[in-house]
Design a protein around this motif. Structure first.
Motif, short mmCIF file in Angstrom:
data_model
loop_
_atom_site.label_atom_id
_atom_site.label_comp_id
_atom_site.label_asym_id
_atom_site.label_seq_id
_atom_site.Cartn_x
_atom_site.Cartn_y
_atom_site.Cartn_z
N ILE A 1 0.69 -1.23 0.00
CA ILE A 1 0.03 -0.03 0.04
C ILE A 1 0.86 1.32 0.04
O ILE A 1 0.62 2.14 -0.81
CB ILE A 1 -0.79 -0.08 1.14
N LEU A 2 1.95 1.20 0.74
CA LEU A 2 2.75 2.55 0.97
C LEU A 2 3.66 2.82 -0.21
O LEU A 2 3.97 3.90 -0.25
CB LEU A 2 3.47 2.42 2.42
N THR A 3 3.85 1.97 -0.75
CA THR A 3 4.63 1.92 -2.16
C THR A 3 4.25 2.05 -3.22
O THR A 3 4.85 2.26 -4.34
CB THR A 3 5.81 0.60 -2.02
N ARG A 4 2.98 1.93 -3.50
CA ARG A 4 2.39 1.99 -4.56
C ARG A 4 2.21 3.48 -5.03
O ARG A 4 1.99 4.57 -4.32
CB ARG A 4 0.98 1.52 -4.52
N ALA B 1 -3.28 -4.71 -6.67
CA ALA B 1 -3.12 -5.88 -6.89
C ALA B 1 -1.92 -5.87 -8.38
O ALA B 1 -0.89 -6.57 -8.21
CB ALA B 1 -4.28 -6.51 -7.66
N ALA B 2 -2.03 -4.80 -8.97
CA ALA B 2 -1.13 -4.82 -10.07
C ALA B 2 0.12 -4.15 -9.61
O ALA B 2 1.18 -4.83 -9.94
CB ALA B 2 -1.49 -3.26 -10.90
N HIS B 3 0.19 -3.55 -8.44
CA HIS B 3 1.58 -3.17 -7.80
C HIS B 3 2.29 -4.39 -7.38
O HIS B 3 3.37 -4.67 -7.40
CB HIS B 3 1.52 -2.05 -6.87
N ALA B 4 1.52 -5.14 -6.56
CA ALA B 4 2.13 -6.27 -5.98
C ALA B 4 2.53 -7.42 -7.03
O ALA B 4 3.38 -8.21 -6.68
CB ALA B 4 0.75 -7.07 -5.13
N MET B 5 1.91 -7.46 -8.28
CA MET B 5 2.51 -8.37 -9.18
C MET B 5 3.45 -7.73 -10.33
O MET B 5 3.85 -8.11 -11.44
CB MET B 5 1.07 -8.70 -10.17
N VAL C 1 -8.48 2.66 -15.83
CA VAL C 1 -7.31 2.17 -15.08
C VAL C 1 -6.35 1.68 -16.27
O VAL C 1 -6.39 0.82 -17.02
CB VAL C 1 -7.03 1.26 -13.97
N LEU C 2 -5.43 2.60 -16.57
CA LEU C 2 -4.36 2.21 -17.46
C LEU C 2 -2.97 1.52 -17.02
O LEU C 2 -2.64 1.63 -15.62
CB LEU C 2 -3.46 3.50 -17.86
N ILE C 3 -2.68 0.36 -17.54
CA ILE C 3 -1.95 -0.62 -16.71
C ILE C 3 -0.81 -1.36 -17.77
O ILE C 3 -1.13 -1.38 -19.09
CB ILE C 3 -2.73 -1.97 -16.33
N GLY C 4 0.44 -1.56 -17.27
CA GLY C 4 1.40 -2.04 -17.87
C GLY C 4 2.54 -2.22 -17.10
O GLY C 4 2.72 -1.96 -15.75
N TYR C 5 3.86 -2.91 -17.65
CA TYR C 5 5.22 -3.01 -17.01
C TYR C 5 5.62 -1.74 -16.96
O TYR C 5 5.70 -1.03 -18.08
CB TYR C 5 5.68 -4.33 -17.61
N PRO C 6 5.97 -1.13 -15.77
CA PRO C 6 6.47 0.39 -15.76
C PRO C 6 8.06 0.62 -16.45
O PRO C 6 8.55 -0.42 -16.67
CB PRO C 6 6.87 0.29 -14.06
N ASP C 7 7.97 1.70 -16.89
CA ASP C 7 9.04 2.06 -17.79
C ASP C 7 9.73 3.31 -17.32
O ASP C 7 10.15 4.23 -17.79
CB ASP C 7 8.74 2.25 -19.11
N GLU C 8 9.17 3.70 -15.81
CA GLU C 8 9.49 4.70 -14.90
C GLU C 8 9.52 4.41 -13.44
O GLU C 8 8.64 3.23 -13.11
CB GLU C 8 8.73 5.80 -15.41
N GLN C 9 10.23 4.79 -12.62
CA GLN C 9 10.32 4.42 -11.21
C GLN C 9 10.22 5.76 -10.23
O GLN C 9 11.00 6.12 -9.53
CB GLN C 9 11.45 3.70 -10.95
#
Length: 212
Positions: free
Chosen positions: A47-50, A147-151, A186-194
């Motif tokens: 939760i805190l890192t999403r 759930a997206a962040h967790a995966m 909700v837009l979703i994908g593998y992150p290309d930024e951090q």
């Protein structure tokens, strides 16, 4: 034997560092959740890192992960168990572009996956509780984000309802009937930024028992 002692010493030193970090966190009087995070609570840590992710790799999201996102969404609390929601999964580039509308067509077209979270007004409670669908679908949306962040995925909530022009634009893009109202996309994908998560905890936003 010497190598074993060296490894043990290194392990103890690493453990001591983690313990010191946890203690330092608490001593600085940061939010209690921070301390829980350091002690290894994966739910609180998730939760805190999403954070919102807006740039994605050119990589499809696997069907199994999409299924998990939908199951997480439908595990959300819902008033009177009405479940007044409907989820439209979009991977087609042309449909994504249409959902983006006049202002966001290019940005949406470069996203691997979108889930349009909708209220189904035919399933909503009748009478004064009809607008509970907004709360129910909002809870479902947050479950998708977590759930997206967790995966290992990244996601961002883009709003629609109650802006009539915007949600009708999305309705048209997904060919939805009138009783299916898009709350958000909700837009979703593998992150290309951090990006770093924002620190949003403010004690001034908390009142215990009653306002003075």
């Amino acid at each position: 034997m010497t190598m074993t002692k060296t490894l043990v010493a290194a392990a103890l030193m690493a453990l001591g560092t983690l313990t010191a970090q946890a203690q330092d966190c608490c001593q600085k009087k940061e939010a209690q959740a921070c301390c829980q995070m350091k002690k290894g609570n994966p739910t609180v840590e998730n939760i805190l890192t999403r954070t919102s992710i807006r740039k994605y790799q050119a990589r499809a999201v696997e069907a199994g992960k999409i299924d998990t996102l939908l199951r997480a969404a439908m595990a959300a609390p819902t008033a009177m168990n009405k479940q007044p929601w409907h989820f439209v999964v979009v991977t087609d580039k042309e449909v994504l572009k249409a959902i983006g509308g006049e202002r966001g067509a290019e940005r949406f077209a470069n996203v691997p996956l979108a889930i349009v979270v909708c209220g189904d007004l035919n399933k909503a409670p009748q009478g004064p509780g009809r607008d509970f669908w907004i709360q129910d679908t909002s809870a479902a949306t947050e479950n998708i984000l977590l759930a997206a962040h967790a995966m290992g995925l990244g996601a961002v909530w883009t709003s629609s309802y109650p802006r009539e022009q915007r949600y009708k634009e999305i309705q048209a893009a997904i060919n939805a009937p009138e009783h299916i109202v898009p709350l958000c996309v909700v837009l979703i994908g593998y992150p290309d930024e951090q990006p770093a998560p924002k620190q949003k905890y403010l004690q001034e936003n908390v009142t215990y028992n009653q306002f003075k």
